[in-house]
Design a protein around this motif. Structure first.
Motif, PDB file in Angstrom:
ATOM      1  N   VAL A  25       0.853  -1.177   0.000  1.00  7.11           N
ATOM      2  CA  VAL A  25       0.000   0.000   0.000  1.00  7.11           C
ATOM      3  C   VAL A  25       0.893   1.231   0.000  1.00  7.11           C
ATOM      4  O   VAL A  25       1.805   1.349   0.817  1.00  7.11           O
ATOM      5  CB  VAL A  25      -0.922   0.034   1.239  1.00  7.11           C
ATOM      6  CG1 VAL A  25      -1.720   1.319   1.289  1.00  7.11           C
ATOM      7  CG2 VAL A  25      -1.844  -1.171   1.244  1.00  7.11           C
ATOM      8  N   LEU A  26       0.639   2.144  -0.919  1.00  9.30           N
ATOM      9  CA  LEU A  26       1.333   3.423  -0.988  1.00  9.30           C
ATOM     10  C   LEU A  26       0.424   4.452  -0.346  1.00  9.30           C
ATOM     11  O   LEU A  26      -0.727   4.602  -0.755  1.00  9.30           O
ATOM     12  CB  LEU A  26       1.607   3.781  -2.455  1.00  9.30           C
ATOM     13  CG  LEU A  26       2.575   4.906  -2.728  1.00  9.30           C
ATOM     14  CD1 LEU A  26       3.962   4.575  -2.209  1.00  9.30           C
ATOM     15  CD2 LEU A  26       2.634   5.182  -4.224  1.00  9.30           C
ATOM     16  N   SER A  27       0.923   5.143   0.696  1.00  9.71           N
ATOM     17  CA  SER A  27       0.069   6.043   1.458  1.00  9.71           C
ATOM     18  C   SER A  27       0.829   7.299   1.872  1.00  9.71           C
ATOM     19  O   SER A  27       2.051   7.290   1.964  1.00  9.71           O
ATOM     20  CB  SER A  27      -0.433   5.312   2.708  1.00  9.71           C
ATOM     21  OG  SER A  27      -1.146   6.174   3.546  1.00  9.71           O
ATOM     22  N   ASP A  28       0.071   8.363   2.148  1.00 11.56           N
ATOM     23  CA  ASP A  28       0.699   9.574   2.663  1.00 11.56           C
ATOM     24  C   ASP A  28       0.871   9.492   4.180  1.00 11.56           C
ATOM     25  O   ASP A  28       1.468  10.362   4.791  1.00 11.56           O
ATOM     26  CB  ASP A  28      -0.137  10.813   2.305  1.00 11.56           C
ATOM     27  CG  ASP A  28      -1.532  10.764   2.895  1.00 11.56           C
ATOM     28  OD1 ASP A  28      -1.971   9.679   3.306  1.00 11.56           O
ATOM     29  OD2 ASP A  28      -2.177  11.832   2.945  1.00 11.56           O
ATOM     30  N   ARG A  29       0.387   8.431   4.804  1.00 12.09           N
ATOM     31  CA  ARG A  29       0.504   8.239   6.249  1.00 12.09           C
ATOM     32  C   ARG A  29       1.626   7.261   6.554  1.00 12.09           C
ATOM     33  O   ARG A  29       1.899   6.350   5.770  1.00 12.09           O
ATOM     34  CB  ARG A  29      -0.797   7.707   6.811  1.00 12.09           C
ATOM     35  CG  ARG A  29      -1.928   8.675   6.609  1.00 12.09           C
ATOM     36  CD  ARG A  29      -3.199   8.140   7.145  1.00 12.09           C
ATOM     37  NE  ARG A  29      -4.260   9.105   6.863  1.00 12.09           N
ATOM     38  CZ  ARG A  29      -5.375   9.149   7.509  1.00 12.09           C
ATOM     39  NH1 ARG A  29      -5.624   8.294   8.464  1.00 12.09           N
ATOM     40  NH2 ARG A  29      -6.283  10.051   7.205  1.00 12.09           N
ATOM     41  N   PRO A  30       2.260   7.403   7.718  1.00 11.68           N
ATOM     42  CA  PRO A  30       3.293   6.435   8.104  1.00 11.68           C
ATOM     43  C   PRO A  30       2.722   5.024   8.155  1.00 11.68           C
ATOM     44  O   PRO A  30       1.554   4.830   8.528  1.00 11.68           O
ATOM     45  CB  PRO A  30       3.712   6.900   9.507  1.00 11.68           C
ATOM     46  CG  PRO A  30       3.324   8.341   9.562  1.00 11.68           C
ATOM     47  CD  PRO A  30       2.101   8.471   8.702  1.00 11.68           C
ATOM     48  N   PRO A  31       3.486   4.012   7.767  1.00 11.29           N
ATOM     49  CA  PRO A  31       2.966   2.646   7.697  1.00 11.29           C
ATOM     50  C   PRO A  31       2.604   2.091   9.069  1.00 11.29           C
ATOM     51  O   PRO A  31       3.305   2.311  10.047  1.00 11.29           O
ATOM     52  CB  PRO A  31       4.096   1.847   7.056  1.00 11.29           C
ATOM     53  CG  PRO A  31       5.295   2.692   7.138  1.00 11.29           C
ATOM     54  CD  PRO A  31       4.871   4.097   7.335  1.00 11.29           C
ATOM     55  N   SER A  32       1.482   1.382   9.111  1.00 13.41           N
ATOM     56  CA  SER A  32       1.030   0.691  10.313  1.00 13.41           C
ATOM     57  C   SER A  32       0.025  -0.369   9.883  1.00 13.41           C
ATOM     58  O   SER A  32      -0.425  -0.387   8.737  1.00 13.41           O
ATOM     59  CB  SER A  32       0.377   1.672  11.291  1.00 13.41           C
ATOM     60  OG  SER A  32      -0.847   2.141  10.750  1.00 13.41           O
ATOM     61  N   LEU A  33      -0.328  -1.240  10.808  1.00 16.17           N
ATOM     62  CA  LEU A  33      -1.366  -2.223  10.489  1.00 16.17           C
ATOM     63  C   LEU A  33      -2.680  -1.511  10.177  1.00 16.17           C
ATOM     64  O   LEU A  33      -3.438  -1.944   9.321  1.00 16.17           O
ATOM     65  CB  LEU A  33      -1.556  -3.190  11.655  1.00 16.17           C
ATOM     66  CG  LEU A  33      -0.472  -4.254  11.813  1.00 16.17           C
ATOM     67  CD1 LEU A  33      -0.707  -5.070  13.075  1.00 16.17           C
ATOM     68  CD2 LEU A  33      -0.429  -5.169  10.606  1.00 16.17           C
ATOM     69  N   GLN A  34      -2.936  -0.390  10.849  1.00 23.33           N
ATOM     70  CA  GLN A  34      -4.162   0.366  10.600  1.00 23.33           C
ATOM     71  C   GLN A  34      -4.201   0.869   9.156  1.00 23.33           C
ATOM     72  O   GLN A  34      -5.265   0.910   8.541  1.00 23.33           O
ATOM     73  CB  GLN A  34      -4.269   1.541  11.582  1.00 23.33           C
ATOM     74  CG  GLN A  34      -5.585   2.266  11.513  1.00 23.33           C
ATOM     75  CD  GLN A  34      -6.785   1.386  11.887  1.00 23.33           C
ATOM     76  OE1 GLN A  34      -6.655   0.381  12.564  1.00 23.33           O
ATOM     77  NE2 GLN A  34      -7.953   1.760  11.416  1.00 23.33           N
ATOM     78  N   THR A  35      -3.046   1.240   8.586  1.00 22.84           N
ATOM     79  CA  THR A  35      -2.979   1.678   7.186  1.00 22.84           C
ATOM     80  C   THR A  35      -3.518   0.582   6.266  1.00 22.84           C
ATOM     81  O   THR A  35      -4.306   0.844   5.364  1.00 22.84           O
ATOM     82  CB  THR A  35      -1.526   2.015   6.782  1.00 22.84           C
ATOM     83  OG1 THR A  35      -1.010   2.998   7.666  1.00 22.84           O
ATOM     84  CG2 THR A  35      -1.432   2.497   5.359  1.00 22.84           C
ATOM     85  N   LEU A  36      -3.090  -0.664   6.526  1.00 22.55           N
ATOM     86  CA  LEU A  36      -3.531  -1.784   5.694  1.00 22.55           C
ATOM     87  C   LEU A  36      -5.002  -2.111   5.926  1.00 22.55           C
ATOM     88  O   LEU A  36      -5.724  -2.438   4.985  1.00 22.55           O
ATOM     89  CB  LEU A  36      -2.655  -3.002   5.960  1.00 22.55           C
ATOM     90  CG  LEU A  36      -1.189  -2.822   5.544  1.00 22.55           C
ATOM     91  CD1 LEU A  36      -0.333  -3.935   6.115  1.00 22.55           C
ATOM     92  CD2 LEU A  36      -1.063  -2.756   4.051  1.00 22.55           C
ATOM     93  N   VAL A  37      -5.460  -2.004   7.153  1.00 20.26           N
ATOM     94  CA  VAL A  37      -6.873  -2.260   7.443  1.00 20.26           C
ATOM     95  C   VAL A  37      -7.744  -1.237   6.716  1.00 20.26           C
ATOM     96  O   VAL A  37      -8.731  -1.587   6.064  1.00 20.26           O
ATOM     97  CB  VAL A  37      -7.134  -2.225   8.963  1.00 20.26           C
ATOM     98  CG1 VAL A  37      -8.626  -2.232   9.264  1.00 20.26           C
ATOM     99  CG2 VAL A  37      -6.458  -3.404   9.643  1.00 20.26           C
ATOM    100  N   LEU A  38      -7.385   0.048   6.809  1.00 21.24           N
ATOM    101  CA  LEU A  38      -8.149   1.096   6.134  1.00 21.24           C
ATOM    102  C   LEU A  38      -8.162   0.885   4.623  1.00 21.24           C
ATOM    103  O   LEU A  38      -9.187   1.051   3.969  1.00 21.24           O
ATOM    104  CB  LEU A  38      -7.593   2.473   6.464  1.00 21.24           C
ATOM    105  CG  LEU A  38      -7.856   2.970   7.887  1.00 21.24           C
ATOM    106  CD1 LEU A  38      -7.090   4.262   8.157  1.00 21.24           C
ATOM    107  CD2 LEU A  38      -9.332   3.170   8.124  1.00 21.24           C
ATOM    108  N   TYR A  39      -7.011   0.519   4.065  1.00 24.80           N
ATOM    109  CA  TYR A  39      -6.936   0.255   2.626  1.00 24.80           C
ATOM    110  C   TYR A  39      -7.864  -0.893   2.248  1.00 24.80           C
ATOM    111  O   TYR A  39      -8.593  -0.817   1.260  1.00 24.80           O
ATOM    112  CB  TYR A  39      -5.502  -0.058   2.205  1.00 24.80           C
ATOM    113  CG  TYR A  39      -5.419  -0.487   0.769  1.00 24.80           C
ATOM    114  CD1 TYR A  39      -5.469   0.458  -0.246  1.00 24.80           C
ATOM    115  CD2 TYR A  39      -5.331  -1.831   0.425  1.00 24.80           C
ATOM    116  CE1 TYR A  39      -5.423   0.069  -1.578  1.00 24.80           C
ATOM    117  CE2 TYR A  39      -5.287  -2.222  -0.898  1.00 24.80           C
ATOM    118  CZ  TYR A  39      -5.328  -1.272  -1.890  1.00 24.80           C
ATOM    119  OH  TYR A  39      -5.292  -1.660  -3.197  1.00 24.80           O
TER     120      TYR A  39
END
Length: 167
Positions: A25-39
């Protein structure tokens, strides 16, 4: 990481235990498990929408439009049409009349497809649209046209089940 030389972003990767490939996942937010869950939550709703635009309902690629403003207007109109069709499909299901249009043992057509077919029938018979009501607060079970698709849906991999995360 920089994208287009002026957009800062982060690349998050994860590997689900029994999956062959890692997800990214490419995101403007720092990577976290939450980043992947939201994606995963966003992607689950967006991907079918793209399919509807491209081939399942609207064939946008055949519009011949190349102007960004014209495409934006078309997509806004299609969003309105999608909402009306989904509402019609849900009304059919709530009234127990979906089997007139959908002959699968269980509901096999999406609400969009049910609604579009109902709309076509109403137009053919020159009947008005029924009064539209608010959508329900809970999601009904998803449509599956076959047992094979039901099995694939039930055994799908979700980003929320990530067991390893790398920075």
């Amino acid at each position: 990481m920089q994208v287009f030389t002026d957009i800062a972003c982060h690349l998050a990767t994860a590997h689900q235990g029994d999956a062959k490939d890692a997800g990214a996942v490419l995101s403007d937010r720092p990577p976290s498990l939450q980043t992947l869950v939201l994606y995963g939550q966003r992607f689950g709703g967006i991907e079918p929408h793209f399919k509807d635009y491209k081939s399942a309902a609207f064939e946008v690629l055949h519009s011949g439009l190349r102007n960004a403003q014209a495409l934006t207007c078309l997509l806004m109109l299609l969003d309105c049409a999608t909402l009306i069709a989904v509402m019609l499909g849900m009304l059919l299901l709530q009234a127990g009349q979906h089997t007139v249009i959908d002959w699968h043992g269980e509901r096999g057509l999406s609400f969009l497809q049910l609604g579009l077919r109902q709309l076509a029938g109403l137009c053919y018979q020159r009947l008005p649209l029924p009064s539209l009501v608010a959508l329900t607060q809970t999601n009904p079970p998803p449509a599956c046209a076959s047992q094979k698709k039901r099995t694939a849906f039930d055994s799908r991999i979700e980003f929320s089940k990530v067991i390893a995360f790398s920075y």
